[in-house]
Scaffold this motif. Structure first.
Motif, PDB file in Angstrom:
ATOM      1  N   ALA A   1       0.842  -1.198   0.000  1.00  0.00           N
ATOM      2  CA  ALA A   1       0.000   0.000   0.000  1.00  0.00           C
ATOM      3  C   ALA A   1       0.876   1.248   0.000  1.00  0.00           C
ATOM      4  O   ALA A   1       1.953   1.276   0.615  1.00  0.00           O
ATOM      5  CB  ALA A   1      -0.914   0.000   1.216  1.00  0.00           C
ATOM      6  N   ILE A   2       0.406   2.283  -0.715  1.00  0.00           N
ATOM      7  CA  ILE A   2       1.137   3.548  -0.746  1.00  0.00           C
ATOM      8  C   ILE A   2       0.120   4.684  -0.801  1.00  0.00           C
ATOM      9  O   ILE A   2      -0.824   4.658  -1.595  1.00  0.00           O
ATOM     10  CB  ILE A   2       2.106   3.596  -1.951  1.00  0.00           C
ATOM     11  CG1 ILE A   2       2.883   4.916  -1.956  1.00  0.00           C
ATOM     12  CG2 ILE A   2       1.393   3.373  -3.259  1.00  0.00           C
ATOM     13  CD1 ILE A   2       4.010   4.931  -2.974  1.00  0.00           C
TER      14      ILE A   2
ATOM     15  N   GLN B   1       3.332   8.755  -2.541  1.00  0.00           N
ATOM     16  CA  GLN B   1       3.526   8.601  -3.979  1.00  0.00           C
ATOM     17  C   GLN B   1       4.065   9.886  -4.594  1.00  0.00           C
ATOM     18  O   GLN B   1       4.884   9.848  -5.520  1.00  0.00           O
ATOM     19  CB  GLN B   1       2.211   8.210  -4.640  1.00  0.00           C
ATOM     20  CG  GLN B   1       2.360   7.755  -6.081  1.00  0.00           C
ATOM     21  CD  GLN B   1       1.090   7.123  -6.616  1.00  0.00           C
ATOM     22  OE1 GLN B   1       0.095   7.064  -5.922  1.00  0.00           O
ATOM     23  NE2 GLN B   1       1.130   6.655  -7.843  1.00  0.00           N
ATOM     24  N   ASN B   2       3.648  11.034  -4.093  1.00  0.00           N
ATOM     25  CA  ASN B   2       4.151  12.305  -4.608  1.00  0.00           C
ATOM     26  C   ASN B   2       5.635  12.469  -4.320  1.00  0.00           C
ATOM     27  O   ASN B   2       6.374  13.072  -5.112  1.00  0.00           O
ATOM     28  CB  ASN B   2       3.362  13.467  -4.005  1.00  0.00           C
ATOM     29  CG  ASN B   2       1.932  13.521  -4.529  1.00  0.00           C
ATOM     30  OD1 ASN B   2       1.666  13.070  -5.644  1.00  0.00           O
ATOM     31  ND2 ASN B   2       1.020  14.066  -3.733  1.00  0.00           N
ATOM     32  N   ILE B   3       6.085  11.944  -3.174  1.00  0.00           N
ATOM     33  CA  ILE B   3       7.503  12.055  -2.824  1.00  0.00           C
ATOM     34  C   ILE B   3       8.359  11.230  -3.777  1.00  0.00           C
ATOM     35  O   ILE B   3       9.445  11.639  -4.198  1.00  0.00           O
ATOM     36  CB  ILE B   3       7.734  11.606  -1.357  1.00  0.00           C
ATOM     37  CG1 ILE B   3       7.013  12.574  -0.410  1.00  0.00           C
ATOM     38  CG2 ILE B   3       9.214  11.540  -1.035  1.00  0.00           C
ATOM     39  CD1 ILE B   3       7.058  12.128   1.033  1.00  0.00           C
ATOM     40  N   THR B   4       7.845  10.052  -4.136  1.00  0.00           N
ATOM     41  CA  THR B   4       8.633   9.146  -4.973  1.00  0.00           C
ATOM     42  C   THR B   4       8.532   9.482  -6.458  1.00  0.00           C
ATOM     43  O   THR B   4       9.289   8.925  -7.258  1.00  0.00           O
ATOM     44  CB  THR B   4       8.154   7.693  -4.774  1.00  0.00           C
ATOM     45  OG1 THR B   4       6.766   7.609  -5.110  1.00  0.00           O
ATOM     46  CG2 THR B   4       8.344   7.261  -3.324  1.00  0.00           C
ATOM     47  N   LYS B   5       7.622  10.355  -6.846  1.00  0.00           N
ATOM     48  CA  LYS B   5       7.435  10.668  -8.255  1.00  0.00           C
ATOM     49  C   LYS B   5       8.562  11.562  -8.750  1.00  0.00           C
ATOM     50  O   LYS B   5       8.896  12.569  -8.129  1.00  0.00           O
ATOM     51  CB  LYS B   5       6.090  11.352  -8.472  1.00  0.00           C
ATOM     52  CG  LYS B   5       5.710  11.475  -9.935  1.00  0.00           C
ATOM     53  CD  LYS B   5       4.282  11.977 -10.090  1.00  0.00           C
ATOM     54  CE  LYS B   5       3.871  12.009 -11.552  1.00  0.00           C
ATOM     55  NZ  LYS B   5       2.476  12.477 -11.715  1.00  0.00           N
ATOM     56  N   LEU B   6       9.151  11.180  -9.888  1.00  0.00           N
ATOM     57  CA  LEU B   6      10.249  11.952 -10.456  1.00  0.00           C
ATOM     58  C   LEU B   6       9.727  13.213 -11.133  1.00  0.00           C
ATOM     59  O   LEU B   6       8.693  13.195 -11.793  1.00  0.00           O
ATOM     60  CB  LEU B   6      11.010  11.105 -11.487  1.00  0.00           C
ATOM     61  CG  LEU B   6      11.823   9.928 -10.957  1.00  0.00           C
ATOM     62  CD1 LEU B   6      12.398   9.138 -12.126  1.00  0.00           C
ATOM     63  CD2 LEU B   6      12.942  10.403 -10.056  1.00  0.00           C
ATOM     64  N   GLU B   7      10.453  14.298 -10.953  1.00  0.00           N
ATOM     65  CA  GLU B   7      10.143  15.538 -11.670  1.00  0.00           C
ATOM     66  C   GLU B   7      10.953  15.526 -12.964  1.00  0.00           C
ATOM     67  O   GLU B   7      12.138  15.845 -12.974  1.00  0.00           O
ATOM     68  CB  GLU B   7      10.471  16.756 -10.819  1.00  0.00           C
ATOM     69  CG  GLU B   7       9.627  16.860  -9.556  1.00  0.00           C
ATOM     70  CD  GLU B   7       9.917  18.134  -8.774  1.00  0.00           C
ATOM     71  OE1 GLU B   7      10.734  18.952  -9.277  1.00  0.00           O
ATOM     72  OE2 GLU B   7       9.339  18.310  -7.696  1.00  0.00           O
TER      73      GLU B   7
END
Length: 697
Positions: free
Chosen positions: A314-315, A320-326
């Motif tokens: 679960a996330i 999920q926003n922290i792990t998302k690449l910019e």
């Protein structure tokens, strides 16, 4: 896609209802095979830019705008104006396309009417315009306006295709014996008009034969990425390479069309008796404090989860926003590797092609230099693609393609490490002993004679002979895709009855060509002799082959102990293992039947005493074991009787109320009746087995 307008001018005269050339169907029905294939294909695509019109010539009545103002336009009717044909219009056509009671008609007048329809509909817009004439050419043709009509077609850029029933075609080998002088003259008139105006005359036999080969529909290339291909950072370094490129699909997986779910609406009109099925989703979680052991939750209360093996991770949205690449849009080359280090499994996904920006000569020359450099040093590039800002990056493999007409980079998406499955197998050319010694002569290893015989057999089945190749890639089609598509098209015109037989072109994929069979007979005989192939005697019904076990050094044979133990009762606490023991170590069919009855009673007892679905997994496992044992024993009737009795009691509610979920689990576990296709000793057909799996009394 470009706009297309096609008008079919179909001869419906009385003579078209007759049979010729030894055919079992009339000329019209034979020719309509082509028409139905083309029109249903157009309906199947659903394209609004693919429009069709139909003109009937030789009809009993007259319905066209030129009939009132001039002679020679009688018995010509516009049956379908130029428009997109949908299913209702398609299903109405068979009643319109039937032979009339007259042979009075002029196909040239019908062509003129079709040309007028085309110009009025298309006007000055960009269309691909085609008129297809289908006729047996047995009526009178007034050839006074042939040259004038041909010039009109050439000026308006309308292609005329004449499909002649029993027309002569020297190139195709078609020739009608005892042809009437009138028909021979009409063929010459139509060929003259086609030669002057542009188009072609095709024997109907050739067109019908070509129907077995699927049409490859052209697809308009649409770029999936427009941007720069970079080597280095051009914003920081002057030596960096930056090329304006475009990315297009080259190959992609096409899957068969999926069916949609509809329900019969009893209160609706007869022609609108179907209603779309709407899905309602309910989410449940385990809760020991709630009745039934579960409770309903709202979708908003759920968290996103990802499968990692068999575990759900679960996330939350914040995590999920922290792990998302910019990321920023771009295509960067990360490095280069020799092509011999590229494994074939890395290129199993769809492929794309990278070309220079359209109209940009500088980009084309720069990309050509990169492609040739990679080609000469036999290397490939590893790239990182970001299609748009904040999109997930894709790691790709870029391979050079240098052909006569195109120079580009072929792109394949590289798999993740988790996508690769590594399996280890023993060597095929040697045997390793426990001590590590290599043995090259062994009963499990092929001899030199066997290897050579197999090599000769494979060579004898080569599909390439000189410059000719059978079943080349360009001439090979997916039987699954086109058979399903053909069945859908056929059902649109024939709502009832069976589906057509599989075309011969697709059946050829399921058997070896006869010439290859004959060619490889000698090599196959030598191979069978070298491999010492012997025919296996047929199995006797009801006999099970036991594995040969080595006798232990102690002299104590555990198998004999189990076989000698006369187990009569199966414990519900250890039912499945004890049932297996009875099946494996009992030669008495009376004991086998007793064991089956005991297991069936235990399974039903588990269902009736199950709290919710607590015992469902045990029941499904027990049915699976019983099914497998009966298949090995070649007694499918015993299993089928147990399953029928279980379903009967489930439907009647004798094993507790609301046990539908159990039957659903049995269905998805594929534990239905054993059919004749699975076991030759079963008398259950596949259709009966499918009907049985619905939860009805």
């Amino acid at each position: 896609m470009d706009k297309e307008a096609t008008i079919y001018v179909i001869d419906l005269a009385k003579s078209m209802g007759e049979k010729h050339a030894g055919r079992s169907i009339s000329d019209l029905d034979w020719a309509l095979q082509y028409v139905w294939d083309k029109i249903t294909s157009a309906v199947f695509t659903g394209r609004k830019t693919l429009q069709i019109g139909i003109v009937g010539v030789g009809t009993d009545h007259t319905s066209n705008p030129m009939a009132k103002g001039a002679d020679g336009y009688n018995h010509i009717s516009i049956l379908q104006p130029i428009s997109q044909i949908l299913l209702p219009q398609l299903q109405a056509l068979p009643d319109l396309l039937r032979p009339s009671k007259t042979d009075d008609r002029d196909v040239l007048s019908a062509i003129i009417i079709a040309g007028d329809m085309m110009t009025q509909h298309c006007r000055d817009l960009k269309y691909k315009k085609t008129i297809v004439l289908i006729t047996n050419a047995t009526g009178n043709i007034d050839d006074d306006d042939v040259e004038k009509t041909a010039n009109f077609f050439k000026r308006e850029k309308i292609e005329l295709v004449v499909l002649g029933i029993d027309f002569d075609d020297r190139d195709y080998g078609a020739k009608e014996e005892d042809k009437s002088p009138l028909k021979r003259k009409n063929e010459e008139i139509l060929k003259k008009m086609v030669d002057l105006g542009g188009g072609e005359v095709v024997a109907m036999q050739e067109a019908i034969d070509a129907l077995s080969i699927p049409d490859i529909r052209p697809v308009r290339p649409t770029p999936t990425y427009k941007g720069q291909l970079r080597l280095g950072d051009p914003e920081r370094y002057d030596t960096a390479l930056s090329i304006d490129v475009e990315r297009y699909f080259k190959t992609s997986i096409k899957r068969p069309p999926t069916a949609s779910a509809y329900a019969v609406r009893e209160d609706g009109p007869p022609d609108e008796g179907l209603s779309t099925v709407h899905n309602l989703y309910k989410y449940k979680v385990k809760d020991d404090d709630s009745s039934g052991g579960t409770r309903d939750v709202d979708r908003d209360e759920l968290a996103k989860g990802f499968e990692y093996g068999r575990t759900a991770v679960a996330i939350s949205d914040s995590e999920q926003n922290i792990t998302k690449l910019e990321t920023r849009m771009g295509y960067d080359i990360l490095g280069f590797i020799p092509i011999q280090h590229v494994e074939r499994y890395m290129m199993l996904d769809n492929s794309s092609m990278i070309v220079g920006q359209k109209g940009n000569d500088r980009a084309a020359i720069a990309l050509s230099s990169l492609v040739h450099a990679l080609h000469e040093v036999e290397s490939v590039a590893v790239g990182r693609l970001v299609k748009k800002d904040m999109a997930e990056p894709i790691i790709t493999l870029l391979s050079p393609l240098v052909a006569k007409d195109v120079e580009c980079l072929i792109e394949n998406i590289l798999p993740f490490a988790e996508d690769v499955r590594s399996y280890r197998f023993p060597a095929l050319d040697k045997v390793l002993t426990v001590s590590g010694k290599e043995i090259t002569q062994h009963r499990n290893l092929p001899s030199e004679d066997l290897l050579q015989s197999m090599s000769d057999f494979v060579d004898s089945m080569s599909l390439v002979h000189g410059n000719e190749e059978q079943m080349s890639i360009d001439e090979t089609f997916s039987p699954v895709l086109h058979t399903i598509e053909g069945a859908i098209k056929y059902r649109a015109l024939h709502p009832t009855g069976g589906i057509p037989e599989t075309p011969e072109a697709f059946l050829a994929y399921s058997r070896q060509p006869e010439d290859l069979q004959e060619q490889s007979k000698g090599a196959l005989t030598r191979l069978m002799a070298a491999a010492d192939v012997k025919k296996v005697p047929p199995r006797t019904k009801g006999r099970r082959k036991y594995r040969e076990t080595e006798k232990p050094l102690s002299g104590l044979n555990v198998e004999d102990l189990f076989r000698n133990e006369k187990r009569t009762q199966i414990s519900p606490d250890n039912a499945i293992p004890e049932f297996k023991q009875i099946m494996q170590h009992s030669d008495d069919m009376k004991r086998v039947k007793d064991g089956i009855q005991q297991l069936a009673s235990i399974l039903q007892n588990w269902v009736s005493k199950s709290f919710g679905d607590a015992n469902y997994d045990r029941v499904v496992e027990g049915l699976g074991v019983l099914r497998q044992e009966m298949l090995e024993l070649e007694e499918p009737t015993f299993y089928n009787d147990v399953l029928r009795d279980l379903k009967k009691k489930l439907v009647a509610g004798k094993l507790g109320s609301n046990r539908n979920d159990l039957w659903y689990r049995i269905r998805i576990s594929k534990l239905g009746l054993i059919t004749h296709e699975v076991s030759q000793f079963s008398d259950v057909s596949q259709a009966d087995a499918d009907a049985f799996m619905s939860l009805k009394a």
